[in-house]
Scaffold this motif. Structure first.
Motif, mmCIF file in Angstrom:
data_model
loop_
_atom_site.group_PDB
_atom_site.id
_atom_site.type_symbol
_atom_site.label_atom_id
_atom_site.label_comp_id
_atom_site.label_asym_id
_atom_site.label_seq_id
_atom_site.Cartn_x
_atom_site.Cartn_y
_atom_site.Cartn_z
ATOM 1 N N GLY A 144 0.796 -1.230 0.000
ATOM 2 C CA GLY A 144 0.000 0.000 0.000
ATOM 3 C C GLY A 144 0.824 1.274 0.000
ATOM 4 O O GLY A 144 0.305 2.356 -0.232
ATOM 5 N N ARG A 145 2.136 1.175 0.270
ATOM 6 C CA ARG A 145 3.028 2.342 0.258
ATOM 7 C C ARG A 145 3.683 2.448 -1.122
ATOM 8 O O ARG A 145 3.780 1.462 -1.848
ATOM 9 N N PRO A 146 4.163 3.642 -1.485
ATOM 10 C CA PRO A 146 4.875 3.750 -2.759
ATOM 11 C C PRO A 146 6.128 2.863 -2.749
ATOM 12 O O PRO A 146 6.729 2.661 -1.693
ATOM 13 N N SER A 147 6.493 2.337 -3.904
ATOM 14 C CA SER A 147 7.696 1.508 -3.987
ATOM 15 C C SER A 147 8.925 2.321 -3.579
ATOM 16 O O SER A 147 8.986 3.521 -3.834
ATOM 17 N N PRO A 148 9.907 1.668 -2.927
ATOM 18 C CA PRO A 148 11.085 2.389 -2.447
ATOM 19 C C PRO A 148 12.143 2.558 -3.536
ATOM 20 O O PRO A 148 12.449 1.613 -4.253
ATOM 21 N N MET A 228 -2.900 -5.465 -9.886
ATOM 22 C CA MET A 228 -3.739 -4.331 -10.297
ATOM 23 C C MET A 228 -5.018 -4.195 -9.508
ATOM 24 O O MET A 228 -5.657 -3.157 -9.549
ATOM 25 N N LYS A 229 -5.420 -5.263 -8.827
ATOM 26 C CA LYS A 229 -6.679 -5.126 -8.102
ATOM 27 C C LYS A 229 -6.445 -4.601 -6.688
ATOM 28 O O LYS A 229 -7.375 -4.178 -6.024
ATOM 29 N N HIS A 230 -5.199 -4.615 -6.254
ATOM 30 C CA HIS A 230 -4.932 -4.138 -4.904
ATOM 31 C C HIS A 230 -4.717 -2.631 -4.907
ATOM 32 O O HIS A 230 -4.278 -2.062 -5.888
ATOM 33 N N ARG A 231 -5.049 -2.019 -3.770
ATOM 34 C CA ARG A 231 -4.809 -0.595 -3.610
ATOM 35 C C ARG A 231 -3.295 -0.396 -3.733
ATOM 36 O O ARG A 231 -2.515 -1.086 -3.104
ATOM 37 N N HIS A 232 -2.910 0.533 -4.575
ATOM 38 C CA HIS A 232 -1.499 0.621 -4.895
ATOM 39 C C HIS A 232 -1.061 2.072 -4.939
ATOM 40 O O HIS A 232 -1.824 2.934 -5.347
ATOM 41 N N TYR A 233 0.142 2.369 -4.550
ATOM 42 C CA TYR A 233 0.728 3.695 -4.766
ATOM 43 C C TYR A 233 -0.153 4.816 -4.236
ATOM 44 O O TYR A 233 -0.252 5.864 -4.847
ATOM 45 N N ALA A 234 -0.862 4.566 -3.152
ATOM 46 C CA ALA A 234 -1.795 5.585 -2.707
ATOM 47 C C ALA A 234 -1.163 6.473 -1.643
ATOM 48 O O ALA A 234 -0.806 6.000 -0.570
ATOM 49 N N PRO A 235 -1.009 7.772 -1.923
ATOM 50 C CA PRO A 235 -0.547 8.682 -0.874
ATOM 51 C C PRO A 235 -1.679 8.928 0.121
ATOM 52 O O PRO A 235 -2.831 8.616 -0.171
ATOM 53 N N LYS A 236 -1.333 9.484 1.290
ATOM 54 C CA LYS A 236 -2.377 9.762 2.288
ATOM 55 C C LYS A 236 -3.303 10.858 1.786
ATOM 56 O O LYS A 236 -4.487 10.877 2.100
ATOM 57 N N ALA A 237 -2.742 11.795 1.011
ATOM 58 C CA ALA A 237 -3.528 12.942 0.531
ATOM 59 C C ALA A 237 -4.424 12.552 -0.640
ATOM 60 O O ALA A 237 -4.169 11.585 -1.344
ATOM 61 N N LYS A 238 -5.461 13.355 -0.850
ATOM 62 C CA LYS A 238 -6.263 13.238 -2.064
ATOM 63 C C LYS A 238 -5.419 13.811 -3.201
ATOM 64 O O LYS A 238 -4.663 14.753 -2.998
ATOM 65 N N HIS A 292 11.345 8.652 -12.431
ATOM 66 C CA HIS A 292 12.459 8.612 -11.486
ATOM 67 C C HIS A 292 12.089 9.312 -10.163
ATOM 68 O O HIS A 292 12.509 8.881 -9.096
ATOM 69 N N LEU A 293 11.291 10.382 -10.246
ATOM 70 C CA LEU A 293 10.999 11.204 -9.065
ATOM 71 C C LEU A 293 9.686 10.888 -8.370
ATOM 72 O O LEU A 293 9.510 11.217 -7.193
ATOM 73 N N LEU A 294 8.722 10.258 -9.078
ATOM 74 C CA LEU A 294 7.349 10.185 -8.562
ATOM 75 C C LEU A 294 7.240 9.563 -7.166
ATOM 76 O O LEU A 294 6.657 10.151 -6.256
ATOM 77 N N PHE A 295 7.792 8.356 -6.996
ATOM 78 C CA PHE A 295 7.610 7.684 -5.701
ATOM 79 C C PHE A 295 8.315 8.435 -4.583
ATOM 80 O O PHE A 295 7.839 8.466 -3.453
ATOM 81 N N ARG A 296 9.470 9.078 -4.899
ATOM 82 C CA ARG A 296 10.147 9.875 -3.884
ATOM 83 C C ARG A 296 9.240 11.035 -3.453
ATOM 84 O O ARG A 296 9.061 11.307 -2.272
ATOM 85 N N ARG A 297 8.650 11.701 -4.429
ATOM 86 C CA ARG A 297 7.761 12.821 -4.113
ATOM 87 C C ARG A 297 6.557 12.349 -3.293
ATOM 88 O O ARG A 297 6.144 12.999 -2.336
ATOM 89 N N LEU A 298 5.959 11.192 -3.657
ATOM 90 C CA LEU A 298 4.782 10.724 -2.920
ATOM 91 C C LEU A 298 5.146 10.412 -1.470
ATOM 92 O O LEU A 298 4.372 10.693 -0.551
ATOM 93 N N ARG A 299 6.339 9.854 -1.262
ATOM 94 C CA ARG A 299 6.782 9.614 0.119
ATOM 95 C C ARG A 299 6.997 10.928 0.853
ATOM 96 O O ARG A 299 6.644 11.057 2.028
ATOM 97 N N GLU A 300 7.591 11.913 0.165
ATOM 98 C CA GLU A 300 7.793 13.230 0.793
ATOM 99 C C GLU A 300 6.452 13.857 1.169
ATOM 100 O O GLU A 300 6.312 14.449 2.239
ATOM 101 N N MET A 301 5.460 13.709 0.303
ATOM 102 C CA MET A 301 4.150 14.301 0.586
ATOM 103 C C MET A 301 3.503 13.624 1.791
ATOM 104 O O MET A 301 2.872 14.275 2.613
ATOM 105 N N ASP A 302 3.670 12.299 1.917
ATOM 106 C CA ASP A 302 3.168 11.585 3.098
ATOM 107 C C ASP A 302 3.830 12.127 4.364
ATOM 108 O O ASP A 302 3.176 12.369 5.368
ATOM 109 N N ALA A 303 5.171 12.333 4.276
ATOM 110 C CA ALA A 303 5.905 12.808 5.448
ATOM 111 C C ALA A 303 5.478 14.229 5.819
ATOM 112 O O ALA A 303 5.457 14.599 6.998
#
Ligand code: AMP
Ligand code: MG
Length: 338
Positions: A144-148, A228-238, A292-303
């Motif tokens: 459920g977290r962005p890939s590292p 694909m059926k699992h909740r994936h790459y979802a940040p906490k924010a809308k 290259h940047l997307l998952f890093r940004r999504l983790r930053e937004m969660d933090a």
């Protein structure tokens, strides 16, 4: 359990390989994202991956090898697979092939096919070669977290859950491998990645893309690829993704941006000056930079605990399909084409 994180080197690679041979779980860098590896043919070891990730048991793993010869006895390698391996291995292309009984059902979530890949990252390659066994490895995030994409990301999610992380710096591609189904008549992309459907077609003549790559599954529709059926790459924010020219996207986002919301903008570098003094982070300019940047940004937004992400995407085709598939899922398919 203590989690040791060491820079990849001769000694740490040997240590990691010994742990893998002993049935333990080790995180390691690949050219796509960090993987959480264990002996693919050892039920117990594979179960430990599912436990560490809290991954649903019906979501299969990709089996990684140092070289093609390791696939002997594990799956039926078709002539099309051979051609694609010649063209794209080692690299970010995962192939779905029919498995043999030697691959345990827990690795493939009970499916008759197995996903196989030969990574090009020098650390992944050296580790696979050193341990000498096929390694099942999903992305090293908690489910459920962005890939590292860095060892720090892995540590954040896996601290206390696994014994060892090999640090090989930031991953180059930044999104997971292309998953290509070769069990049917025509090769079909189930998950887009750095190797595109066009790349595949240029080598084997034909390639389709599963429709669910850019839209949610319909009621009762079965997922061609269980992930694909699992909740994936979802940040906490809308999150909402806007697609269009810099001018059109910035106008729409600036209009929506409410200073009272805890909102942030993720935009192409070239568009950043168009957002005044609103809070904006770069996604680079090309779809590759975005990936290259997307998952890093999504983790930053969660933090940062933001509540709204207004992001600028790319037209979902060709090389942009990989990053857009992840952006669309992160935004629960809230896409606005301008
Ligand atoms: P991960 O490495 O975490 O990105 O997960 C691997 C993904 O590969 C899964 O979520 C599936 O979508 C896909 N996959 C792996 N094995 C199979 C298989 N046998 N059939 C279909 N999809 C698969
Ligand atoms: Mg994953």
């Amino acid at each position: 359990m203590d989690t040791i994180c060491l820079p990849a080197g001769e000694e740490s690679l040997k240590q990691a390989a010994a742990l893998l041979r002993a049935g333990q779980v080790v995180a390691f860098p690949t050219e796509t994202v960090y993987g959480l590896g264990a002996d693919a043919l050892n039920d117990e070891a594979v179960r430990a991956i599912f436990a560490a990730k809290e991954r649903p048991a019906d979501n299969p793993l990709i089996v990684h090898v140092a070289e093609r010869s390791q696939l002997e006895g594990l799956c039926r390698v078709t002539p099309t697979a051979e051609t694609l391996m010649d063209a794209f291995w080692p690299g970010p292309l995962t192939l779905l092939l029919m498995k043999t009984d030697r691959v345990p059902g827990v690795t493939t979530a009970g499916l008759p096919s197995v996903a196989v890949r030969c990574p090009s990252h020098p650390v992944a390659h050296a580790l696979l070669k050193e341990c000498g066994i096929p390694i099942a490895a999903p992305s090293a995030n908690r489910s459920g977290r962005p890939s590292p994409t860095t060892a720090q990301d892995v540590y954040e999610d896996m601290q206390g859950r696994i014994p060892f992380i090999l640090d090989g710096g930031a991953c180059d591609v930044g999104v997971e491998s292309t998953v290509l189904d070769l069990t049917g008549e025509i090769p079909c992309v189930l998950r887009p990645g750095a190797i595109t459907a066009e790349d595949v077609a240029s080598v084997v003549g034909n390639c389709t893309v599963a429709p669910s790559v850019m839209r949610p599954l319909k009621e009762g529709e079965s997922a061609p690829s269980p992930g694909m059926k699992h909740r994936h790459y979802a940040p906490k924010a809308k999150m909402t993704v806007y697609i269009g020219t810099n001018e059109a996207v910035s106008a729409a986002i600036n209009e929506r941006y409410d200073w009272n919301d805890n909102a942030v903008i993720l935009a192409h570098s070239s568009a950043m000056p168009l957002f005044g003094n609103r809070r904006v982070f770069s996604l680079g300019d090309t779809p590759q930079e975005g990936a290259h940047l997307l998952f890093r940004r999504l983790r930053e937004m969660d933090a940062l605990n933001v509540s709204l992400i207004l992001a600028q995407g790319w037209k979902p085709e060709g090389e942009a399909l990989a990053v857009m598939n992840r952006m669309a899922r992160a935004a629960a398919f809230d896409l606005v084409e301008l």
